[in-house]
Design a protein around this motif. Structure first.
Motif, short mmCIF file in Angstrom:
data_model
loop_
_atom_site.label_atom_id
_atom_site.label_comp_id
_atom_site.label_asym_id
_atom_site.label_seq_id
_atom_site.Cartn_x
_atom_site.Cartn_y
_atom_site.Cartn_z
N PRO A 71 0.81 -1.23 0.00
CA PRO A 71 0.00 0.00 0.00
C PRO A 71 0.84 1.28 0.00
N VAL A 72 1.97 1.27 0.69
CA VAL A 72 2.83 2.45 0.69
C VAL A 72 3.43 2.67 -0.70
N LEU A 73 3.82 1.60 -1.37
CA LEU A 73 4.33 1.73 -2.74
C LEU A 73 3.26 2.24 -3.70
N ASN A 74 2.02 1.81 -3.51
CA ASN A 74 0.93 2.32 -4.34
C ASN A 74 0.72 3.82 -4.13
N ALA A 75 0.75 4.26 -2.88
CA ALA A 75 0.61 5.68 -2.59
C ALA A 75 1.78 6.47 -3.18
N PHE A 76 2.98 5.92 -3.10
CA PHE A 76 4.15 6.58 -3.68
C PHE A 76 4.02 6.68 -5.19
N LEU A 77 3.49 5.65 -5.83
CA LEU A 77 3.30 5.67 -7.28
C LEU A 77 2.29 6.74 -7.68
N ILE A 78 1.20 6.87 -6.94
CA ILE A 78 0.21 7.92 -7.23
C ILE A 78 0.84 9.30 -7.04
N LEU A 79 1.62 9.47 -5.99
CA LEU A 79 2.30 10.73 -5.75
C LEU A 79 3.27 11.05 -6.88
N LEU A 80 3.98 10.03 -7.37
CA LEU A 80 4.91 10.22 -8.48
C LEU A 80 4.18 10.62 -9.76
#
Length: 89
Positions: A71-80
Motif C-alpha cells: 500500500p505504501v508503494l501504491n501511494a508513492f506511485l500515485i504521488l509520483l
C-alpha cells in the motif's frame, strides 16, 4: 522458581558454528593473504533475525510492516504520477 533451559553443546548450534567460521576467516584475512571478508562479516549481523522466530510480538510487527509495503508503494506511485503531471504543466 528457576527457569530450566536445555543446553546444547557449542558445536551443535548452527549460529555458533557460523560465528567460528566468520571469526576464523577474519583472522586468516589479517595475515599476508588479502581476502575480501567484508561481506561475510556483515552477514554476521543477521544473527538478529533468529529473534524474529522466538518472539511472537516481534514477529507480528514484522508481518505488519511487510504487509504495509505494497500500500505504501501504491501511494508513492500515485504521488509520483501527480508530481510528474504537475512538472509537465
Amino acid at each position: 522458581r528457576r527457569l530450566r533451559r536445555r543446553r546444547r553443546p557449542f558445536a551443535q548450534d548452527g549460529w555458533n558454528v557460523f560465528d567460528v567460521f566468520v571469526v576464523s576467516l577474519s583472522l586468516v584475512a589479517l595475515g599476508p593473504v588479502a581476502m575480501p571478508v567484508n561481506v561475510i562479516r556483515s552477514m554476521r549481523a543477521f544473527r538478529v533475525l533468529r529473534f524474529f522466530g522466538r518472539l511472537a510480538s516481534l514477529r507480528q510487527i514484522i508481518n505488519a510492516l511487510t504487509a504495509a509495503i505494497l500500500p505504501v508503494l501504491n501511494a508513492f506511485l500515485i504521488l509520483l504520477i501527480v508530481a510528474s503531471i504537475y512538472a509537465i504543466l
